[in-house]
Design an enzyme around this catalytic site. Structure first.
Site, PDB file in Angstrom:
ATOM      1  N   PHE A 122      19.873 -74.909 -49.001  1.00 48.93           N
ATOM      2  CA  PHE A 122      20.448 -75.481 -47.774  1.00 48.93           C
ATOM      3  C   PHE A 122      20.669 -74.449 -46.678  1.00 48.93           C
ATOM      4  CE2 PHE A 122      21.485 -78.377 -51.195  1.00 48.93           C
ATOM      5  CZ  PHE A 122      21.150 -79.604 -50.649  1.00 48.93           C
ATOM      6  N   LEU A 123      20.130 -73.237 -46.852  1.00 52.17           N
ATOM      7  CA  LEU A 123      20.398 -72.212 -45.827  1.00 52.17           C
ATOM      8  C   LEU A 123      19.811 -72.621 -44.474  1.00 52.17           C
ATOM      9  CD1 LEU A 123      17.546 -70.569 -45.246  1.00 52.17           C
ATOM     10  CD2 LEU A 123      18.122 -69.472 -47.388  1.00 52.17           C
ATOM     11  N   LYS A 124      20.450 -72.092 -43.413  1.00 46.42           N
ATOM     12  CA  LYS A 124      19.947 -72.339 -42.056  1.00 46.42           C
ATOM     13  C   LYS A 124      19.328 -71.045 -41.546  1.00 46.42           C
ATOM     14  CE  LYS A 124      24.179 -73.292 -40.533  1.00 46.42           C
ATOM     15  NZ  LYS A 124      24.991 -73.339 -41.740  1.00 46.42           N
ATOM     16  N   GLU A 125      18.113 -71.124 -41.006  1.00 47.90           N
ATOM     17  CA  GLU A 125      17.547 -69.923 -40.396  1.00 47.90           C
ATOM     18  C   GLU A 125      18.486 -69.468 -39.284  1.00 47.90           C
ATOM     19  OE1 GLU A 125      13.438 -70.434 -39.219  1.00 47.90           O
ATOM     20  OE2 GLU A 125      12.940 -71.196 -41.200  1.00 47.90           O
ATOM     21  N   ASN A 131      18.718 -83.385 -44.828  1.00 47.02           N
ATOM     22  CA  ASN A 131      17.965 -83.111 -43.605  1.00 47.02           C
ATOM     23  C   ASN A 131      17.722 -84.376 -42.790  1.00 47.02           C
ATOM     24  OD1 ASN A 131      17.951 -80.420 -43.966  1.00 47.02           O
ATOM     25  ND2 ASN A 131      15.797 -80.229 -44.539  1.00 47.02           N
ATOM     26  N   PHE A 183      26.724 -80.912 -35.161  1.00 50.68           N
ATOM     27  CA  PHE A 183      25.416 -81.564 -35.081  1.00 50.68           C
ATOM     28  C   PHE A 183      25.410 -82.807 -34.212  1.00 50.68           C
ATOM     29  CE2 PHE A 183      21.426 -80.594 -36.964  1.00 50.68           C
ATOM     30  CZ  PHE A 183      21.667 -79.327 -37.442  1.00 50.68           C
ATOM     31  N   GLY A 227      19.588 -82.623 -26.793  1.00 51.36           N
ATOM     32  CA  GLY A 227      18.712 -81.563 -26.303  1.00 51.36           C
ATOM     33  C   GLY A 227      17.288 -82.065 -26.176  1.00 51.36           C
ATOM     34  N   CYS A 270      11.722 -77.470 -41.156  1.00 48.85           N
ATOM     35  CA  CYS A 270      12.303 -78.400 -42.133  1.00 48.85           C
ATOM     36  C   CYS A 270      12.441 -79.847 -41.643  1.00 48.85           C
ATOM     37  CB  CYS A 270      13.645 -77.875 -42.616  1.00 48.85           C
ATOM     38  SG  CYS A 270      13.453 -76.362 -43.573  1.00 48.85           S
ATOM     39  N   LYS A 284       9.154 -81.980 -40.974  1.00 47.98           N
ATOM     40  CA  LYS A 284       8.314 -82.221 -42.154  1.00 47.98           C
ATOM     41  C   LYS A 284       9.073 -82.999 -43.226  1.00 47.98           C
ATOM     42  CE  LYS A 284       8.784 -78.108 -45.090  1.00 47.98           C
ATOM     43  NZ  LYS A 284       9.564 -78.679 -46.172  1.00 47.98           N
TER      44      LYS A 284
HETATM   45  N1  LIG Z   1      13.005 -72.128 -43.760  1.00 48.43           N
HETATM   46  C1  LIG Z   1      14.111 -72.779 -43.985  1.00 48.43           C
HETATM   47  O1  LIG Z   1      15.054 -72.746 -43.178  1.00 48.43           O
HETATM   48  C2  LIG Z   1      14.292 -73.579 -45.240  1.00 48.43           C
HETATM   49  C3  LIG Z   1      15.586 -73.982 -45.625  1.00 48.43           C
HETATM   50  C4  LIG Z   1      15.729 -74.721 -46.808  1.00 48.43           C
HETATM   51  C5  LIG Z   1      14.621 -75.055 -47.568  1.00 48.43           C
HETATM   52  N2  LIG Z   1      13.379 -74.670 -47.159  1.00 48.43           N
HETATM   53  C6  LIG Z   1      12.232 -75.007 -48.013  1.00 48.43           C
HETATM   54  O2  LIG Z   1      11.892 -73.856 -48.786  1.00 48.43           O
HETATM   55  C7  LIG Z   1      10.476 -73.797 -48.978  1.00 48.43           C
HETATM   56  C8  LIG Z   1       9.936 -72.475 -48.442  1.00 48.43           C
HETATM   57  O3  LIG Z   1      10.147 -72.447 -47.046  1.00 48.43           O
HETATM   58  P1  LIG Z   1       9.986 -71.120 -46.180  1.00 48.43           P
HETATM   59  O4  LIG Z   1      10.429 -71.435 -44.806  1.00 48.43           O
HETATM   60  O5  LIG Z   1      10.593 -69.981 -46.916  1.00 48.43           O
HETATM   61  O6  LIG Z   1       8.383 -70.978 -46.226  1.00 48.43           O
HETATM   62  P2  LIG Z   1       7.490 -69.725 -45.783  1.00 48.43           P
HETATM   63  O7  LIG Z   1       6.225 -70.298 -45.339  1.00 48.43           O
HETATM   64  O8  LIG Z   1       8.275 -68.834 -44.889  1.00 48.43           O
HETATM   65  O9  LIG Z   1       7.273 -68.916 -47.159  1.00 48.43           O
HETATM   66  C9  LIG Z   1       6.515 -69.377 -48.227  1.00 48.43           C
HETATM   67  C10 LIG Z   1       5.841 -68.175 -48.875  1.00 48.43           C
HETATM   68  O10 LIG Z   1       5.229 -68.570 -50.108  1.00 48.43           O
HETATM   69  C11 LIG Z   1       4.049 -67.796 -50.281  1.00 48.43           C
HETATM   70  N3  LIG Z   1       3.234 -68.438 -51.317  1.00 48.43           N
HETATM   71  C12 LIG Z   1       2.467 -69.564 -51.229  1.00 48.43           C
HETATM   72  N4  LIG Z   1       1.912 -69.836 -52.419  1.00 48.43           N
HETATM   73  C13 LIG Z   1       2.318 -68.883 -53.286  1.00 48.43           C
HETATM   74  C14 LIG Z   1       2.096 -68.643 -54.664  1.00 48.43           C
HETATM   75  N5  LIG Z   1       1.356 -69.467 -55.407  1.00 48.43           N
HETATM   76  N6  LIG Z   1       2.677 -67.565 -55.230  1.00 48.43           N
HETATM   77  C15 LIG Z   1       3.442 -66.740 -54.501  1.00 48.43           C
HETATM   78  N7  LIG Z   1       3.701 -66.928 -53.193  1.00 48.43           N
HETATM   79  C16 LIG Z   1       3.154 -67.986 -52.594  1.00 48.43           C
HETATM   80  C17 LIG Z   1       3.454 -67.756 -48.895  1.00 48.43           C
HETATM   81  O11 LIG Z   1       2.532 -66.709 -48.757  1.00 48.43           O
HETATM   82  C18 LIG Z   1       4.719 -67.563 -48.034  1.00 48.43           C
HETATM   83  O12 LIG Z   1       4.995 -66.198 -47.824  1.00 48.43           O
HETATM   84  C19 LIG Z   1       9.903 -75.026 -48.278  1.00 48.43           C
HETATM   85  O13 LIG Z   1       9.793 -76.053 -49.223  1.00 48.43           O
HETATM   86  C20 LIG Z   1      10.979 -75.376 -47.262  1.00 48.43           C
HETATM   87  O14 LIG Z   1      10.985 -76.725 -46.925  1.00 48.43           O
HETATM   88  C21 LIG Z   1      13.195 -73.916 -46.027  1.00 48.43           C
END
Ligand SMILES: NC(=O)c1ccc[n+]([C@@H]2O[C@H](COP(=O)([O-])OP(=O)(O)OC[C@H]3O[C@@H](n4cnc5c(N)ncnc54)[C@H](O)[C@@H]3O)[C@@H](O)[C@H]2O)c1
Length: 440
Positions: free
Chosen positions: A155-158, A214, A255, A259, A266, A269
């Site tokens: 659940f982290l927020k960028e 989400n 929230f 805007g 997130c 998608k």
């Molecule tokens: N970004 C966010 O704020 C956030 C917050 C909560 C949940 N999520 C979820 O977490 C997941 C990851 O999101 P993210 O933003 O970190 O994605 P990201 O695209 O930043 O990172 C994913 C990484 O996985 C690597 N990868 C792909 N296939 C691989 C494999 N087989 N082995 C090893 N590495 C592999 C890619 O090269 C990439 O570096 C998604 O499902 C997303 O919905 C994201």
């Protein structure tokens, strides 16, 4: 504990680093050699406040390692986090190819008991797919090594990811296996010393919880955006309305900001994927979420529409300064960012744009490589040069209190289109600006 994190993106790198920070021995794996090289050389591939120092500290302490070696990664951890991307496929459903590949790699090389944790946002039923993929690989090898699969959505927020991981509001653990729950309790104990924040449930409910969270947040945004558009037409101020309804504890203030539409990796998608899951797996149309999505798609064009209403549909010869490219402040992430639509709308109408963002410009240069008519400025003031008006798309702190005198002197016409409602309309209008915000 020994932990492997598969996928070293926003979620994987933050999770792995925070887990190392509390004393665990962590290996972060990625298939992208450039990412791992950057990390091994002491850099980080993303912008996330506080992360770089934490990475350095834990690498120096010998608790955080990076690798592209699948076999080494599979041997390393007892707990194996899957934190790879789940981007939308052609039809909007979550593309599971990275998750399945990660699961297969574990099955190919593991030699002892593993707790495999789905941290990526994955559709309901994914734990079964992961289980089957690992089991199949083990069967091919003719071995029967035990393993558990857990759903532990993130659940982290960028922009506040380190803080969110270190001090979580809740930790969702979906699991039907007591031994794995004990591992998860021990793993997360250092992050919840004041009181227990771990909520254990069945796997499918955990998987759905992440999408529900989400979807709810996206719904609040689209709701407020729609009301903001209405407020404008009716001569009301959405900021007053926000305060008026936020004071109700059943609604709350968080929230509720209107805007120029939500973006990011997130909400867009996940809303799409949940609509798709409902349609395909349950034969159900999610009417509320379908409306949330289409309201948001439209909202991303509100700035473009306002600009054309003010300067005419043909913007040839017009030039705009644009502040903010990232989908929100404190990140360099441009996935589904509203700036993409605003820039496209302006360029399509014949205008040129000079953009500035404190962190996302390298990413923007990569995303917009073929766009003609878009240039970049080294700072927010330089972006104003020769501009007919200023367009604000991201709510970076440094845009909150600009030097309005300079702004007015630099713009050809003193017009601000504010997609994030940064300013007090009375104040800026009092200073002689035309101020076109959202719902104000
Ligand atoms: N970004 C966010 O704020 C956030 C917050 C909560 C949940 N999520 C979820 O977490 C997941 C990851 O999101 P993210 O933003 O970190 O994605 P990201 O695209 O930043 O990172 C994913 C990484 O996985 C690597 N990868 C792909 N296939 C691989 C494999 N087989 N082995 C090893 N590495 C592999 C890619 O090269 C990439 O570096 C998604 O499902 C997303 O919905 C994201």
């Amino acid at each position: 504990m020994k932990i492997t994190v598969i996928g070293t993106g926003y979620v994987g790198l933050v999770s792995g680093t925070c887990l190392a920070e509390v004393g665990n021995d962590v290996l972060c794996l990625d298939v992208d050699p450039a990412k791992i090289k950057t990390l091994e050389e002491g850099g980080i591939p993303i912008f996330e406040p506080g992360l770089q120092e934490m990475v350095r500290r834990n690498v120096a302490a010998g608790r955080l390692h990076f690798s592209t070696d699948l076999e080494r990664a599979a041997h390393f951890g007892t707990i194996m986090f899957i934190a790879v991307g789940t981007p939308p496929g052609e039809d909007g459903s979550a593309d599971m190819k990275y998750v399945t590949a990660a699961a297969r790699n574990i099955g190919k090389y593991m030699t002892d008991y593993k707790v495999i944790v789905d941290k990526s946002t994955v559709p309901v039923g994914t734990a079964d797919i992961v289980k089957a993929a690992v089991a199949e690989e083990l069967k091919k090898r003719g071995v029967d090594t035990p393993f558990s699969v857990v759903s532990n959505p993130e659940f982290l927020k960028e922009g506040a990811a380190v803080e969110d991981f270190m001090r979580p509001d809740r930790i969702i653990v979906g699991c039907d296996d007591e031994q794995a729950v004990l591992y998860m309790r021990a793993l997360y104990a250092p992050f919840q010393r004041k009181h227990d924040r771990l909520i254990v449930m069945d796997i499918r409910s955990a998987e759905l919880t992440k999408y529900a969270a989400n979807a709810m947040l996206a719904t609040r945004i689209s709701f407020m955006n729609e009301l903001a558009n209405l407020a404008e037409k009716l001569g009301a101020d959405i900021e007053s309305v926000r305060k008026g309804i936020g004071s109700d504890p059943r609604i709350g203030y968080d929230f509720l900001y209107s805007g120029a539409g939500y973006g990011g990796s997130c909400f867009p998608k996940d809303v799409k994927a949940l609509i798709k899951t409902a349609a395909v797996d349950a034969g159900m149309e999610l009417q509320v979420l379908t409306a949330v999505e289409s309201a948001n798609d439209a909202q991303k064009h509100v700035l473009g529409t306002k600009i054309k209403a003010r300067f005419g549909n043909d913007l040839a010869g017009k030039h705009f300064a644009l502040w903010g490219l990232a989908f929100k402040a404190n990140t360099d992430d441009m996935r589904e960012a509203t700036s993409r639509e605003v820039i496209k709308d302006l360029l399509a109408a014949g205008a040129t744009v000079t953009a500035f963002d404190p962190e996302a410009m390298p990413e923007a240069q990569h995303c917009f490589a073929d766009l003609k008519g878009l240039s970049y400025a080294p700072n927010q003031t330089a972006a104003l040069k020769n501009a007919d008006a200023l367009v604000i798309v991201t709510e970076w702190k440094e845009f909150r209190s600009p030097d309005f005198d300079t702004l007015k002197a630099k713009l050809k016409t003193p017009v601000i289109f504010d997609g994030r409602n940064m300013y007090d309309p009375k104040l800026v209008r009092g200073l002689g600006f035309e101020y076109l915000a959202i719902g104000r």
